[in-house]
Each structure stands twice: as structure tokens, then as C-alpha cells.
Design a protein around this motif. Structure first.
Motif, mmCIF file in Angstrom:
data_model
loop_
_atom_site.group_PDB
_atom_site.id
_atom_site.type_symbol
_atom_site.label_atom_id
_atom_site.label_comp_id
_atom_site.label_asym_id
_atom_site.label_seq_id
_atom_site.Cartn_x
_atom_site.Cartn_y
_atom_site.Cartn_z
ATOM 1 N N PHE A 168 55.336 39.614 50.087
ATOM 2 C CA PHE A 168 54.610 38.524 49.427
ATOM 3 C C PHE A 168 55.438 37.250 49.558
ATOM 4 C CE2 PHE A 168 53.441 36.616 45.063
ATOM 5 C CZ PHE A 168 52.491 35.790 45.653
ATOM 6 N N HIS A 169 54.902 36.296 50.353
ATOM 7 C CA HIS A 169 55.549 35.003 50.530
ATOM 8 C C HIS A 169 54.666 33.945 49.884
ATOM 9 C CE1 HIS A 169 57.948 37.315 53.211
ATOM 10 N NE2 HIS A 169 57.059 37.352 54.195
ATOM 11 N N CYS A 170 55.290 33.059 49.126
ATOM 12 C CA CYS A 170 54.530 32.016 48.422
ATOM 13 C C CYS A 170 55.247 30.682 48.605
ATOM 14 C CB CYS A 170 54.413 32.367 46.928
ATOM 15 S SG CYS A 170 53.436 31.203 45.961
ATOM 16 N N ALA A 171 54.617 29.751 49.318
ATOM 17 C CA ALA A 171 55.212 28.450 49.611
ATOM 18 C C ALA A 171 56.586 28.652 50.249
ATOM 19 C CB ALA A 171 55.262 27.585 48.357
ATOM 20 N N ASN A 172 57.650 28.129 49.625
ATOM 21 C CA ASN A 172 58.987 28.224 50.234
ATOM 22 C C ASN A 172 59.779 29.450 49.777
ATOM 23 O OD1 ASN A 172 59.275 27.303 47.613
ATOM 24 N ND2 ASN A 172 61.121 26.118 48.061
ATOM 25 N N LEU B 170 51.002 33.127 40.728
ATOM 26 C CA LEU B 170 51.630 31.984 41.375
ATOM 27 C C LEU B 170 50.601 31.194 42.161
ATOM 28 C CD1 LEU B 170 54.954 33.538 42.761
ATOM 29 C CD2 LEU B 170 54.583 32.327 40.600
ATOM 30 N N ASP B 171 50.716 29.878 42.101
ATOM 31 C CA ASP B 171 49.908 28.975 42.919
ATOM 32 C C ASP B 171 50.746 28.604 44.134
ATOM 33 O OD1 ASP B 171 48.461 26.976 44.098
ATOM 34 O OD2 ASP B 171 48.244 25.740 42.305
ATOM 35 N N CYS B 172 50.324 29.036 45.311
ATOM 36 C CA CYS B 172 51.121 28.885 46.530
ATOM 37 C C CYS B 172 50.643 27.733 47.415
ATOM 38 C CB CYS B 172 51.106 30.186 47.329
ATOM 39 S SG CYS B 172 51.594 31.656 46.387
ATOM 40 N N ALA B 173 49.804 26.834 46.883
ATOM 41 C CA ALA B 173 49.168 25.811 47.714
ATOM 42 C C ALA B 173 50.144 24.738 48.155
ATOM 43 C CB ALA B 173 48.002 25.180 46.960
ATOM 44 N N GLY B 174 51.138 24.378 47.365
ATOM 45 C CA GLY B 174 52.034 23.271 47.691
ATOM 46 C C GLY B 174 53.299 23.713 48.391
ATOM 47 N N ASP B 175 54.282 22.785 48.408
ATOM 48 C CA ASP B 175 55.572 23.086 49.029
ATOM 49 C C ASP B 175 56.406 24.017 48.154
ATOM 50 O OD1 ASP B 175 54.897 21.402 51.118
ATOM 51 O OD2 ASP B 175 55.797 19.643 50.167
ATOM 52 N N VAL B 176 56.186 23.957 46.840
ATOM 53 C CA VAL B 176 56.932 24.782 45.889
ATOM 54 C C VAL B 176 55.916 25.579 45.062
ATOM 55 C CG1 VAL B 176 58.566 24.777 43.960
ATOM 56 C CG2 VAL B 176 58.773 23.070 45.772
ATOM 57 N N PRO B 177 56.120 26.879 44.846
ATOM 58 C CA PRO B 177 55.177 27.652 44.026
ATOM 59 C C PRO B 177 55.106 27.096 42.608
ATOM 60 C CG PRO B 177 56.691 29.095 45.196
ATOM 61 C CD PRO B 177 57.219 27.709 45.364
ATOM 62 N N LYS B 178 53.977 27.309 41.981
ATOM 63 C CA LYS B 178 53.787 26.882 40.601
ATOM 64 C C LYS B 178 53.297 28.073 39.774
ATOM 65 C CE LYS B 178 51.019 23.414 41.448
ATOM 66 N NZ LYS B 178 50.152 22.234 41.264
ATOM 67 N N ILE B 179 53.694 28.074 38.501
ATOM 68 C CA ILE B 179 53.235 29.084 37.555
ATOM 69 C C ILE B 179 52.775 28.383 36.285
ATOM 70 C CG2 ILE B 179 55.532 29.473 36.559
ATOM 71 C CD1 ILE B 179 54.778 32.429 36.239
ATOM 72 N N THR B 180 51.712 28.869 35.682
ATOM 73 C CA THR B 180 51.194 28.278 34.448
ATOM 74 C C THR B 180 51.572 29.174 33.273
ATOM 75 O OG1 THR B 180 49.333 27.266 35.611
ATOM 76 C CG2 THR B 180 49.140 27.502 33.225
ATOM 77 N N ILE B 181 52.303 28.586 32.303
ATOM 78 C CA ILE B 181 52.737 29.307 31.108
ATOM 79 C C ILE B 181 52.215 28.559 29.896
ATOM 80 C CG2 ILE B 181 54.699 30.210 29.807
ATOM 81 C CD1 ILE B 181 56.331 30.094 32.379
ATOM 82 N N MET B 182 51.378 29.193 29.100
ATOM 83 C CA MET B 182 50.807 28.573 27.904
ATOM 84 C C MET B 182 50.153 27.228 28.249
ATOM 85 S SD MET B 182 51.568 30.757 25.446
ATOM 86 C CE MET B 182 51.543 29.920 23.891
ATOM 87 N N ASP B 183 49.303 27.225 29.276
ATOM 88 C CA ASP B 183 48.534 26.051 29.705
ATOM 89 C C ASP B 183 49.403 24.908 30.225
ATOM 90 O OD1 ASP B 183 46.167 27.337 28.936
ATOM 91 O OD2 ASP B 183 46.357 26.625 26.878
ATOM 92 N N ARG B 184 50.656 25.175 30.570
ATOM 93 C CA ARG B 184 51.519 24.137 31.122
ATOM 94 C C ARG B 184 52.023 24.599 32.483
ATOM 95 N NH1 ARG B 184 53.252 19.911 29.169
ATOM 96 N NH2 ARG B 184 52.831 20.507 27.014
#
Length: 618
Positions: free
Chosen positions: A41-45, A69-83
Motif C-alpha cells: 500500500f503506497h499513498c502519495a510519498n 488516508l487521502d492519497c490525492a496530494g503530495d503528502v497523505p492526509k488523515i481526518t481526525i475528529m473532523d480536522r
């Protein structure tokens, strides 16, 4: 033998035996699911990410809820408590993740100024994480007031197109006595907004020695660490048996995907019906033998839970003392300060000469859960209106909590009729404001919302300047979301101060508004509706009705002990705010932030609240 506990234990074993004879689940899809979850599993960088993370081309059943994980950008993103947080690094071996707030990635002045939030059911802050507070739109005279106390930790920020005075500061990186802390807190409260953001301890230490806005931006980009909890033990067993960890969203259960099927914990957990039946027979055969031993071990399990908590929160928990240390600092419990349902409080002295209050907990009360609850809650606080927690003892059922000593004791001795000690109205008013500030901090200023659940005069301590500080967090509860209701199995609190919804859900959901109700009951008591908590509730209702009549339109407001017009305004304001706080419907009560605005505002702007329905029928 505890019969109730034995029954529950038997039921527990019965459920295990039923579970053992089940066939492996998802056998028809074993190849697809095992292959999908074993694929890299590879996600962004970031490369080769494993369980509990999922997202993009990795199916949800290969991960765990809350780890998408949101892998759309250059760096993965995770949403924790709506942030949203940027994921900078993942270490599967240590189960640590390094994240940074996305809204502070390029700019120190986002549109929505709010504290960092965390789902503590699956995450904990790493041990080397500390808090950094950003203060926005401070008064122009702010720097003149704090010069000589703090270094100018200033940063740039434009709000509504205008430059403002903004500062960052860490309470963790400085050591102040109570008077300086009180002054600093007062100055910072004059700022329009504040945001608490976690950072690495090493980063914070560097910033203290190198103060500029560039370092602040870099510090927020470096982020902070989190430890994750997602069936860690089961996943470790599964991976050791060459399986792949997963999760069944429909049933909420962990699952181990193996080449020959899917199992509950590991690829060796079940080998067929014969092994299941054999395991069932073994368990049933030894059940009667082990049940007595397990009951005896129950206390030891509580001890292990506490020890595990202390290890996991070592950076947050203050110093741990031995029981011999406690005896030494209290001179063998010579000077007793008070007693309550929780145990006894003694005067003590630390080796450096600081006077302390030592609360020795009763074994019947301190069953592990409440001890952890108090240490976990108060360790996350730092506020002038919350008593400073200095240490604890947990040793062979000899448990104690150590706080700063409050010379004037608790508030109740100053407001009950059977005492000759009286406080001036101005002092009562400042005490009410201080208690409200402490509650607002617990509800809005902490990393998580803490609902106190035990507001009463006995838990409000007064220092030498009669500054109020809340103590005894044994019944406090942390909320997962800032506006979400809190689930509770049993009512908690003290009769006379408990909000209606806490003991009956027909009045509404339990939330931070339950604290608002208890606060209202207490300040009405401070004004004049004093009572013995053993009295019938109807006595309190009659008292409230008599007080309410004095603020009704057309009635002349008269009150015993009120001599001047200023005292009359203070008494009336506290009564009006108190009755707004004890409205029966939680949605009709103000927040503690609104309560502070009402108390610090003009009495002419206060409307007369409706009479609470619980008292209207009296």
C-alpha cells in the motif's frame, strides 16, 4: 466469592465457547481479501503502509475505522475528529504516526481558529509531545504589561485585512509561581482568541531559544507524534502467523485473513471442528477451577491497568511517590485537613519545602478506574482556576493524590449558615467568575472537552488570595467531540447539584451543559440559598422559589446582608445568571463562555430567565 461477578464471568466463557465452534468466516472470499490486504500500500510519498491504514486502492476491510488516508496530494492526509492532518511519517513497528495540522501548514492565521482535536479511543499523544498556545488579537498594551515576565514570542497574522498583535507561548516550557501564573493568565485572557496546538518537545525547546515567526511556521510543519490503538495485540498475533490484519465493519470485529480462510485472531486460532470442540471441552472442564482464582486476580488486573496507564502517560503524569514518601511528607498523617467520601486529606511538605495537600483514597472508592480518571483528566489541564497536580502514589492499595495546598480551604465553609466566617460580596463575585473561567477552560480550552460532573462548594478550593481552584476530578469525563452528547451508564455527581438529564434522559442528553446546571445551583447557594445536602430536595425548591420571587417584575429586590447598591447589583446578577444556568432543558442553558459574558457585562443587559419547570410545580 462475588456472585454477580461470577455470573458475568460464566457468561463471558459461554460466549467464548460458542464463538469457538463457529466455522471460519468469509471463506468464499478468502483469496481475494487475503491478496488485497497483502498487496503493498503506497499513498502519495509514503511507501509500504500497513494495517490499520487504508484508502485509495486499499479496501476498507484491510484497515480500521478512523485510519482512512487521502492519497490525492503530495503528502497523505488523515481526518481526525473532523480536522485534516498531513501525515509526515508512519512507523508500523512502534505504531507511531507523525502528523501536522493542514490548516496551519502554510499560514499561522487560518479562517477557523480552533484547538486541535483527537479521538482518544484510537490515538494518544506521543510521550515527547507538548502543547503550544497561539494567542490572537491581543490588546496594543499587551507587551507593556508582560515585559519582564515573558519573552516577546510574537508572530504575524492579518485578521480581516488588518495586522494584529499575536503571540505564542508554552506553559510546559516555563516554570512560574502561582502569582506570576495568575498575572500571565490574566494578560492572555485579554486576547480575542487562543488555539492550542501540539508540537514536539525538542521543537518547543528550540523555539524558546530562537524566537521568530519563521521558527513558528517550521515548528507547526514539523508536527507532532501520535500512538495508535487498533486491536494491536490481535494484529500482532495475526502477522506472526503469516496472516494479514483486517476489520469487519458490519460486526465491528477484528479479522485475520489467511491463505486458508479468515479467522478471529491468527491463522492458527482454529484448525477445524475437532479442534473447536476440543477447545470447548477444555474450557468447560477448567471453568469451575479457575473462576475462584480469577476473582482473586480482579484486584491485580486493576493494578495492572493503572500501571499500564502510568507507563503510557509518563510524560503527562506528574512525579510518582512511594507510600513511604507520602508518610514522610505528611509526618505519618499528623495534620488532617478534611474528610469526604473519597477518603481523607492531610497537610504535607515536599522535600523542597513546598506545602501540599495529600488526598489518601479509600480502597472502596479507588478501584483503578477513578484513579486513572482523575490522573488522566487533571494531567491535561493547566489553568489558574484548576488546582495544580504535583504527584501521586499507587502502591499495594495505598493510593494518594498530591496537590498544591490551598490555605483557605474549600468554599463551603464560607457560604453555609452554620459558619461565622463571611466573605465580602465583591470577593464572592470574583470567586464565581473564577469558577466560570475554570469550567470554560475545561469545556473549550483543553485538547479534549472535559465535563467535570461534580461541581459543588466542597470541590472549590481557595488560595491565600481567595482565587478559586477546582479539585477532585474523579468523576470527570472526556468527550470525544466538542458538541456531542456523552454516554453514561450511571448518574454521577452529588445530590442537589446533579442536572436533571444526568439521572433521567427524558430531560435531554448529557453534555457540558450538565456542568452549567451544577454551576448555577452553586452560585445561587453562594448568594443565599444555603442548605444541608442531607435535606429533602423540596427544601431547595422552596428556597429557589422564594429567591425567584425577588427578581420577578414589579417586586422590589431586597436581600439579607446586602448593604450598598453595588452589593445589590452583584447579588441580583449572580441570581439572574444562576437561574439561566439551571433551566430544566439543557438547550436553554448558556455555555460557560456566555456565562462569563453575562457576569462580566452590565446587569441592565440581563433578562429575567423563565422559572425552571422543576421548581415551578413546587
Amino acid at each position: 466469592m462475588d456472585l454477580h461477578f461470577s455470573s458475568r464471568l460464566c457468561l463471558f466463557f459461554f460466549m467464548i465457547t460458542i464463538h469457538l465452534v463457529h466455522f471460519p468466516t468469509h471463506v468464499s472470499a478468502k483469496d481475494v481479501q487475503n491478496l488485497n490486504c497483502s498487496a503493498p500500500f503506497h499513498c502519495a510519498n509514503l511507501r509500504n503502509i500497513g494495517y490499520p491504514f487504508w484508502g485509495s486502492n486499499r479496501p476498507e476491510y484491510c484497515g480500521y475505522p478512523g485510519f482512512e488516508l487521502d492519497c490525492a496530494g503530495d503528502v497523505p492526509k488523515i481526518t481526525i475528529m473532523d480536522r485534516a492532518y498531513k501525515v509526515l511519517h508512519i512507523n508500523n513497528e512502534s505504531r507511531r504516526i507523525n502528523v501536522a495540522r493542514e490548516d496551519y501548514w502554510d499560514y499561522n492565521c487560518p479562517a477557523n481558529l480552533s484547538n486541535s482535536s483527537l479521538n482518544f479511543s484510537i490515538f494518544n499523544y506521543a510521550s515527547d509531545t507538548r502543547n503550544l498556545t497561539l494567542y490572537y488579537s491581543c490588546p496594543a498594551s499587551f507587551m507593556n504589561n508582560i515585559s519582564g515576565i515573558l519573552l516577546p514570542n510574537r508572530f504575524n497574522c492579518s485578521i480581516d485585512g488588518k495586522n494584529s498583535n499575536n503571540y505564542y507561548f508554552s506553559w510546559d516550557s516555563n516554570s512560574f509561581n502561582s502569582s506570576i501564573s495568575s498575572a500571565i493568565g490574566a494578560y492572555f485572557r485579554s486576547c480575542a482568541n487562543s488555539v492550542v496546538i501540539p508540537v514536539w518537545q525538542s521543537t518547543l525547546r528550540y523555539m524558546v531559544n530562537n524566537l521568530n515567526s519563521v521558527n513558528l511556521t517550521c515548528a507547526l510543519r514539523v508536527g507532532f507524534g501520535l500512538q495508535w490503538h487498533a486491536n494491536n495485540r490481535l494484529c500482532e498475533e495475526c502477522e506472526q502467523s503469516n496472516g494479514n490484519c483486517g476489520y469487519i465493519a458490519k460486526t465491528g470485529e477484528f479479522i485475520c485473513y489467511c491463505p486458508n480462510g479468515a479467522y478471529s485472531s491468527s491463522c492458527h486460532s482454529r484448525t477445524g471442528i475437532a479442534a473447536s470442540v476440543l477447545g470447548t471441552m477444555v474450557i468447560l472442564g477448567i471453568l469451575l477451577i479457575v473462576i475462584q482464582a480469577l476473582i482473586k486476580k480482579k484486584t491485580r488486573e486493576d493494578d495492572r491497568n493503572v500501571e499500564a496507564f502510568i507507563r503510557n502517560h509518563e510524560s503527562l503524569a506528574p512525579k510518582r511517590y512511594s507510600y513511604s514518601d507520602v508518610k514522610r511528607m505528611t509526618k505519618s498523617f499528623r495534620d488532617k485537613l478534611g474528610q469526604g467520601g473519597y477518603g481523607e486529606v492531610y497537610k504535607g511538605e515536599l522535600p523542597d519545602g513546598q506545602l501540599v495537600a495529600v488526598k489518601v483514597l479509600k480502597n472502596s472508592r479507588c478501584n483503578g478506574e477513578e484513579f486513572i480518571n482523575e490522573v488522566a483528566s487533571i494531567s491535561r489541564t493547566s489553568h489558574v482556576n484548576i488546582v495544580t497536580f504535583l504527584g501521586f502514589c499507587y502502591e499495594n492499595k495505598k493510593n494518594a493524590l498530591i496537590y498544591e495546598l490551598m490555605p483557605n480551604g474549600s468554599l463551603d465553609k464560607f457560604i453555609h449558615n452554620d459558619r461565622n466566617i463571611k466573605l465580602e460580596w465583591k470577593t464572592m463575585y470574583q470567586i464565581a467568575i473564577g469558577i466560570a473561567r475554570g469550567l470554560e477552560y475545561l469545556h473549550r480550552g483543553c485538547q479534549v472537552r472535559i465535563v467535570y460532573f461534580d461541581i459543588k462548594p466542597q470541590n472549590i478550593l481557595l488560595d491565600e488570595d481567595f482565587c478559586p481552584k477546582k479539585s477532585d476530578f474523579g468523576l470527570a469525563k472526556q468527550a470525544q467531540k466538542k458538541e456531542s452528547a456523552i454516554s453514561m451508564l450511571h448518574a454521577r455527581g452529588t445530590i442537589g447539584y446533579i442536572a436533571p438529564e444526568v439521572y433521567s434522559r427524558r430531560f435531554g442528553g448529557v453534555s457540558h451543559k450538565s456542568d452549567v446546571y451544577s454551576y448555577g445551583m452553586m452560585i445561587i447557594e453562594m448568594v443565599g440559598c444555603t442548605k444541608n445536602l442531607d435535606d429533602e430536595v423540596t427544601d431547595t425548591s422552596i428556597c429557589h422559589n422564594l429567591i425567584y420571587e425577588r427578581i420577578e417584575p414589579g417586586n422590589d429586590f431586597q436581600f439579607d446582608g446586602v448593604a450598598t447598591e453595588e452589593e445589590k447589583k452583584i447579588a441580583k446578577m449572580m441570581i439572574l445568571v444562576g437561574f439561566w444556568c439551571i433551566q430544566t432543558n439543557p438547550s436553554e442553558r448558556p455555555s460557560m463562555h456566555k456565562v462569563l459574558e453575562m457576569l462580566e457585562g452590565s446587569i441592565e443587559n440581563l433578562q429575567i430567565p423563565p422559572k425552571p419547570s422543576l421548581f415551578s410545580a413546587t
